[in-house]
Design a protein around this motif. Structure first.
Motif, PDB file in Angstrom:
ATOM      1  N   LEU A   1      45.470 -17.094 -37.908  1.00 15.61           N
ATOM      2  CA  LEU A   1      44.333 -17.412 -37.061  1.00 15.61           C
ATOM      3  C   LEU A   1      43.050 -17.148 -37.829  1.00 15.61           C
ATOM      4  CD1 LEU A   1      44.329 -18.292 -34.035  1.00 15.61           C
ATOM      5  CD2 LEU A   1      43.818 -15.915 -33.458  1.00 15.61           C
TER       6      LEU A   1
ATOM      7  N   ASP B   1      42.170 -20.253 -30.779  1.00 21.00           N
ATOM      8  CA  ASP B   1      41.580 -20.958 -31.921  1.00 21.00           C
ATOM      9  C   ASP B   1      41.159 -19.998 -33.018  1.00 21.00           C
ATOM     10  OD1 ASP B   1      41.819 -23.478 -30.733  1.00 21.00           O
ATOM     11  OD2 ASP B   1      39.940 -23.214 -29.649  1.00 21.00           O
ATOM     12  N   ASN B   2      40.814 -18.776 -32.635  1.00 25.71           N
ATOM     13  CA  ASN B   2      40.330 -17.810 -33.607  1.00 25.71           C
ATOM     14  C   ASN B   2      40.411 -16.406 -33.033  1.00 25.71           C
ATOM     15  OD1 ASN B   2      37.801 -17.276 -32.049  1.00 25.71           O
ATOM     16  ND2 ASN B   2      37.387 -19.408 -32.600  1.00 25.71           N
TER      17      ASN B   2
ATOM     18  N   ARG C   1      48.756 -18.748 -32.061  1.00 28.28           N
ATOM     19  CA  ARG C   1      48.383 -20.155 -31.891  1.00 28.28           C
ATOM     20  C   ARG C   1      49.214 -20.867 -30.836  1.00 28.28           C
ATOM     21  NH1 ARG C   1      44.933 -22.545 -35.122  1.00 28.28           N
ATOM     22  NH2 ARG C   1      44.251 -21.565 -37.063  1.00 28.28           N
TER      23      ARG C   1
ATOM     24  N   SER D   1      38.054 -13.893 -32.131  1.00 32.14           N
ATOM     25  CA  SER D   1      36.610 -14.046 -31.921  1.00 32.14           C
ATOM     26  C   SER D   1      35.863 -12.731 -31.723  1.00 32.14           C
ATOM     27  CB  SER D   1      36.366 -14.950 -30.711  1.00 32.14           C
ATOM     28  OG  SER D   1      36.973 -14.396 -29.552  1.00 32.14           O
TER      29      SER D   1
END
Length: 213
Positions: free
Chosen positions: A169, A128-129, A96, A131
């Motif tokens: 995350l 953010d993630n 993060r 993905s």
């Protein structure tokens, strides 16, 4: 199966030898990826990692990244997922963003010490993630002994350099917190056991976590 170990900031591949040897003792073929953690950009190092993985033998190639190494792995996956990629384990990776790096950047010469890659990671606000569909497990430390405390207090659980919250995350397959410092993530037997369990099963051992609490 093969495993590639990716080192963190201010380190070289030799820092990952303990990780490599433990995995080799479990039957994996171990490899170490070196990159310029201070001078190199995230994009250039991510491209180099992808090219390195293409040359690693094995039907499945797992990845283990310590600190900035985990950030580099996540950056590489934005370019695309290597065909033979298996699971990923991040050891104390500030996914993060890094509060320690932000504090150090405000000091004279701090930006130079942090280097391009981590500065770029912080400039984008971290991730953010997670993905991609690649299964990733993140291991955090909660023994607050490390260089990060020199630059200011952590008002939350941390490993002395990276806060536990910085290693969490959305999209992670699993996350575990162990009583180790940032550097000790590389040689702790508890960390090694959890790392091996995740690579084999896609999750951490809850029983072992309970014993470590």
């Amino acid at each position: 199966m093969s495993v590639v170990a990716v080192h963190g900031l201010w380190m070289r591949g030799t820092s990952m030898l303990a990780v490599k040897r433990r995995l080799e003792a479990r039957g994996y073929r171990g490899y170490v990826f070196n990159y310029p953690s201070v001078r190199g950009s995230l994009e250039a190092s991510a491209a180099a990692l992808a090219e390195f993985l293409d040359g690693v033998p094995g039907d499945v190639v797992h990845l283990v990244g310590h600190s900035l190494g985990g950030v580099l792995i996540r950056t590489m996956l934005e370019r695309g997922v290597p065909v033979r990629l298996g699971r990923v384990v991040c050891l104390g990776s500030p996914l993060r963003g890094s509060r320690t790096a932000a504090r150090l950047a405000r000091l004279p010469g701090g930006r130079w010490l942090i280097g391009k890659a981590l500065m770029e990671h912080n400039a984008r606000g971290g991730f953010d993630n997670w993905s991609t569909a690649v299964e990733v497990g993140s291991i955090a430390g909660r023994w607050p002994f490390g260089v990060g405390r020199v630059f200011g207090p952590f008002p939350e659980p941390n490993d002395g350099t990276v806060a536990v919250a910085e290693t969490e995350l959305s999209g992670l397959r699993d996350h575990v917190v162990l009583p180790v410092s940032h550097v000790a993530l590389l040689w702790s037997t508890q960390v090694a056991a959890q790392m091996e369990h995740f690579l084999a099963h896609g999750r951490f051992s809850r029983a072992a976590t309970d014993r470590a609490a």
